[in-house]
Design a protein around this motif. Sequence first.
Motif, PDB file in Angstrom:
ATOM      1  N   PHE A  55      32.535  55.194  45.826  1.00 60.88           N
ATOM      2  CA  PHE A  55      31.677  54.631  46.878  1.00 60.88           C
ATOM      3  C   PHE A  55      32.538  54.100  48.016  1.00 60.88           C
ATOM      4  CE2 PHE A  55      32.028  49.944  46.816  1.00 60.88           C
ATOM      5  CZ  PHE A  55      32.959  49.811  45.792  1.00 60.88           C
ATOM      6  N   LYS A  86      43.653  36.589  49.227  1.00 58.84           N
ATOM      7  CA  LYS A  86      43.433  37.484  50.364  1.00 58.84           C
ATOM      8  C   LYS A  86      44.222  36.986  51.563  1.00 58.84           C
ATOM      9  CE  LYS A  86      41.604  41.163  51.749  1.00 58.84           C
ATOM     10  NZ  LYS A  86      42.080  42.378  51.059  1.00 58.84           N
ATOM     11  N   THR A 106      45.080  40.562  43.238  1.00 60.43           N
ATOM     12  CA  THR A 106      46.378  40.184  43.783  1.00 60.43           C
ATOM     13  C   THR A 106      47.102  39.265  42.819  1.00 60.43           C
ATOM     14  OG1 THR A 106      45.572  40.419  45.992  1.00 60.43           O
ATOM     15  CG2 THR A 106      47.506  39.060  45.739  1.00 60.43           C
ATOM     16  N   LEU A 107      48.084  39.783  42.150  1.00 55.99           N
ATOM     17  CA  LEU A 107      48.876  38.933  41.282  1.00 55.99           C
ATOM     18  C   LEU A 107      50.295  39.447  41.220  1.00 55.99           C
ATOM     19  CD1 LEU A 107      48.645  39.757  37.594  1.00 55.99           C
ATOM     20  CD2 LEU A 107      46.953  40.735  39.053  1.00 55.99           C
ATOM     21  N   TYR A 145      48.652  55.894  47.593  1.00 55.66           N
ATOM     22  CA  TYR A 145      48.537  56.009  49.046  1.00 55.66           C
ATOM     23  C   TYR A 145      49.846  56.358  49.749  1.00 55.66           C
ATOM     24  CZ  TYR A 145      44.008  53.703  48.348  1.00 55.66           C
ATOM     25  OH  TYR A 145      42.743  53.377  47.936  1.00 55.66           O
ATOM     26  N   GLY A 149      53.891  42.192  47.978  1.00 51.62           N
ATOM     27  CA  GLY A 149      53.179  41.316  47.046  1.00 51.62           C
ATOM     28  C   GLY A 149      53.468  39.842  47.296  1.00 51.62           C
ATOM     29  N   TYR A 174      51.030  44.088  36.146  1.00 52.20           N
ATOM     30  CA  TYR A 174      51.384  45.495  35.901  1.00 52.20           C
ATOM     31  C   TYR A 174      52.869  45.768  36.086  1.00 52.20           C
ATOM     32  CZ  TYR A 174      51.707  46.479  40.949  1.00 52.20           C
ATOM     33  OH  TYR A 174      52.098  46.506  42.267  1.00 52.20           O
ATOM     34  N   LYS A 175      53.541  44.910  36.885  1.00 46.33           N
ATOM     35  CA  LYS A 175      54.977  45.136  37.140  1.00 46.33           C
ATOM     36  C   LYS A 175      55.838  44.749  35.948  1.00 46.33           C
ATOM     37  CE  LYS A 175      54.559  44.599  42.097  1.00 46.33           C
ATOM     38  NZ  LYS A 175      54.444  43.621  43.163  1.00 46.33           N
ATOM     39  N   ALA A 188      32.326  50.886  50.807  1.00 43.86           N
ATOM     40  CA  ALA A 188      31.590  49.645  51.091  1.00 43.86           C
ATOM     41  C   ALA A 188      30.658  49.838  52.283  1.00 43.86           C
ATOM     42  CB  ALA A 188      32.568  48.515  51.367  1.00 43.86           C
ATOM     43  N   CYS A 204      36.754  52.682  43.414  1.00 44.13           N
ATOM     44  CA  CYS A 204      36.772  51.955  44.695  1.00 44.13           C
ATOM     45  C   CYS A 204      37.989  52.353  45.524  1.00 44.13           C
ATOM     46  CB  CYS A 204      36.778  50.463  44.386  1.00 44.13           C
ATOM     47  SG  CYS A 204      36.925  49.419  45.821  1.00 44.13           S
ATOM     48  N   ASN A 240      40.841  50.473  41.235  1.00 39.67           N
ATOM     49  CA  ASN A 240      41.473  50.278  42.536  1.00 39.67           C
ATOM     50  C   ASN A 240      42.868  50.883  42.595  1.00 39.67           C
ATOM     51  OD1 ASN A 240      39.657  48.776  44.162  1.00 39.67           O
ATOM     52  ND2 ASN A 240      40.036  46.977  42.912  1.00 39.67           N
TER      53      ASN A 240
HETATM   54  N1  LIG Z   1      35.769  51.837  48.563  1.00 38.51           N
HETATM   55  C1  LIG Z   1      35.830  50.948  49.548  1.00 38.51           C
HETATM   56  O1  LIG Z   1      34.915  50.851  50.373  1.00 38.51           O
HETATM   57  C2  LIG Z   1      36.999  50.026  49.655  1.00 38.51           C
HETATM   58  C3  LIG Z   1      36.995  48.976  50.583  1.00 38.51           C
HETATM   59  C4  LIG Z   1      38.093  48.128  50.628  1.00 38.51           C
HETATM   60  C5  LIG Z   1      39.164  48.334  49.767  1.00 38.51           C
HETATM   61  N2  LIG Z   1      39.128  49.374  48.895  1.00 38.51           N
HETATM   62  C6  LIG Z   1      40.219  49.609  47.948  1.00 38.51           C
HETATM   63  O2  LIG Z   1      40.387  48.415  47.201  1.00 38.51           O
HETATM   64  C7  LIG Z   1      41.735  48.323  46.761  1.00 38.51           C
HETATM   65  C8  LIG Z   1      42.302  46.972  47.140  1.00 38.51           C
HETATM   66  O3  LIG Z   1      42.256  46.835  48.554  1.00 38.51           O
HETATM   67  P1  LIG Z   1      42.632  45.445  49.243  1.00 38.51           P
HETATM   68  O4  LIG Z   1      42.252  45.531  50.654  1.00 38.51           O
HETATM   69  O5  LIG Z   1      42.120  44.329  48.380  1.00 38.51           O
HETATM   70  O6  LIG Z   1      44.200  45.519  49.147  1.00 38.51           O
HETATM   71  P2  LIG Z   1      45.299  44.360  49.184  1.00 38.51           P
HETATM   72  O7  LIG Z   1      44.693  43.037  49.552  1.00 38.51           O
HETATM   73  O8  LIG Z   1      46.418  44.917  49.985  1.00 38.51           O
HETATM   74  O9  LIG Z   1      45.736  44.249  47.683  1.00 38.51           O
HETATM   75  C9  LIG Z   1      46.255  45.375  47.036  1.00 38.51           C
HETATM   76  C10 LIG Z   1      46.528  44.973  45.602  1.00 38.51           C
HETATM   77  O10 LIG Z   1      46.896  46.153  44.886  1.00 38.51           O
HETATM   78  C11 LIG Z   1      47.988  45.846  44.043  1.00 38.51           C
HETATM   79  N3  LIG Z   1      48.753  47.060  43.781  1.00 38.51           N
HETATM   80  C12 LIG Z   1      49.488  47.782  44.652  1.00 38.51           C
HETATM   81  N4  LIG Z   1      50.040  48.850  44.022  1.00 38.51           N
HETATM   82  C13 LIG Z   1      49.634  48.779  42.741  1.00 38.51           C
HETATM   83  C14 LIG Z   1      49.874  49.578  41.573  1.00 38.51           C
HETATM   84  N5  LIG Z   1      50.648  50.656  41.625  1.00 38.51           N
HETATM   85  N6  LIG Z   1      49.312  49.189  40.410  1.00 38.51           N
HETATM   86  C15 LIG Z   1      48.522  48.087  40.347  1.00 38.51           C
HETATM   87  N7  LIG Z   1      48.244  47.300  41.417  1.00 38.51           N
HETATM   88  C16 LIG Z   1      48.799  47.642  42.580  1.00 38.51           C
HETATM   89  C17 LIG Z   1      48.781  44.827  44.839  1.00 38.51           C
HETATM   90  O11 LIG Z   1      49.544  44.040  43.942  1.00 38.51           O
HETATM   91  P3  LIG Z   1      51.079  43.674  44.296  1.00 38.51           P
HETATM   92  O12 LIG Z   1      51.034  43.130  45.689  1.00 38.51           O
HETATM   93  O13 LIG Z   1      51.444  42.700  43.261  1.00 38.51           O
HETATM   94  O14 LIG Z   1      51.790  44.995  44.201  1.00 38.51           O
HETATM   95  C18 LIG Z   1      47.663  43.989  45.464  1.00 38.51           C
HETATM   96  O15 LIG Z   1      47.269  42.997  44.563  1.00 38.51           O
HETATM   97  C19 LIG Z   1      42.475  49.508  47.399  1.00 38.51           C
HETATM   98  O16 LIG Z   1      42.534  50.543  46.458  1.00 38.51           O
HETATM   99  C20 LIG Z   1      41.574  49.880  48.569  1.00 38.51           C
HETATM  100  O17 LIG Z   1      41.705  51.228  48.941  1.00 38.51           O
HETATM  101  C21 LIG Z   1      38.075  50.212  48.832  1.00 38.51           C
END
Ligand SMILES: NC(=O)c1ccc[n+]([C@@H]2O[C@H](COP(=O)([O-])OP(=O)(O)OC[C@H]3O[C@@H](n4cnc5c(N)ncnc54)[C@H](OP(=O)(O)O)[C@@H]3O)[C@@H](O)[C@H]2O)c1
Length: 187
Positions: A126, A179, A28-29, A102, A174, A50-51, A128, A96, A74
């Motif tokens: 995978f 978190k 998150t940045l 999405y 953003g 990235y922005k 979680a 991940c 991610n």
């Molecule tokens: N495999 C698993 O079991 C599992 C479990 C949990 C989460 N995940 C995955 O983990 C990732 C993060 O989830 P989270 O719950 O931590 O989400 P989150 O707290 O909503 O954070 C999402 C992050 O992604 C960034 N982001 C959004 N669009 C982006 C892009 N086009 N390029 C680069 N960064 C981007 C956002 O940055 P800005 O706000 O600055 O745009 C934010 O920092 C997701 O892909 C989610 O599907 C997977």
Amino acid sequence: MPGITAWAGFYELAAPRKGENVYISAATLLEVQEVEILKNKFGFDDAFNYKEEQDLDAALKRCFPEGIDIYFENVGGKMLDAVLLNMRLHGRITACGMISQYNLSQTEGVHNMMNIVFKRIQMKGFFATDYFPEYAKFLDVVLPLIREGKVVYLEDIAEGLETAPAALVGLFTGRNVGKQVVAVSKE
Ligand SMILES: NC(=O)c1ccc[n+]([C@@H]2O[C@H](COP(=O)([O-])OP(=O)(O)OC[C@H]3O[C@@H](n4cnc5c(N)ncnc54)[C@H](OP(=O)(O)O)[C@@H]3O)[C@@H](O)[C@H]2O)c1
């Protein structure tokens, strides 16, 4: 959930070795100060927003002049394409999530997949939840690291249930730094 996701993806799948170069995307940045938080509070050697980058390939080459051994995926789409150009021989990609895809009506293509062949890259996905049976093992590893200050985290706490809708909407712009958590009550 975020903790066990990071632990499982990093230690169980990517199996990092000392000295390897690791790229973790979608931390998150948003602003310059948040890039500084990643470097100063979390101990990353380098970070970028990235922005603000016109050319993701150039940004990765700047941060990883010797290439990337482990990519914690991610984001997907253009980020994955740029990362594939910068992976090292025998690199590993832990898949991940692919957050950039999405909300698209049609997902983007990834064009640099032949790098997986040329560079003998392993890519593995995978969930979680697959690792929930190992939750006790995760706590055994991570709790001491938190107590020793070797693992640090940042929470953006919204106070009161009435703040929950705005906190949720803020995720999509953003607004949060760290978190997003809603504290319903301190009792
Ligand atoms: N495999 C698993 O079991 C599992 C479990 C949990 C989460 N995940 C995955 O983990 C990732 C993060 O989830 P989270 O719950 O931590 O989400 P989150 O707290 O909503 O954070 C999402 C992050 O992604 C960034 N982001 C959004 N669009 C982006 C892009 N086009 N390029 C680069 N960064 C981007 C956002 O940055 P800005 O706000 O600055 O745009 C934010 O920092 C997701 O892909 C989610 O599907 C997977």
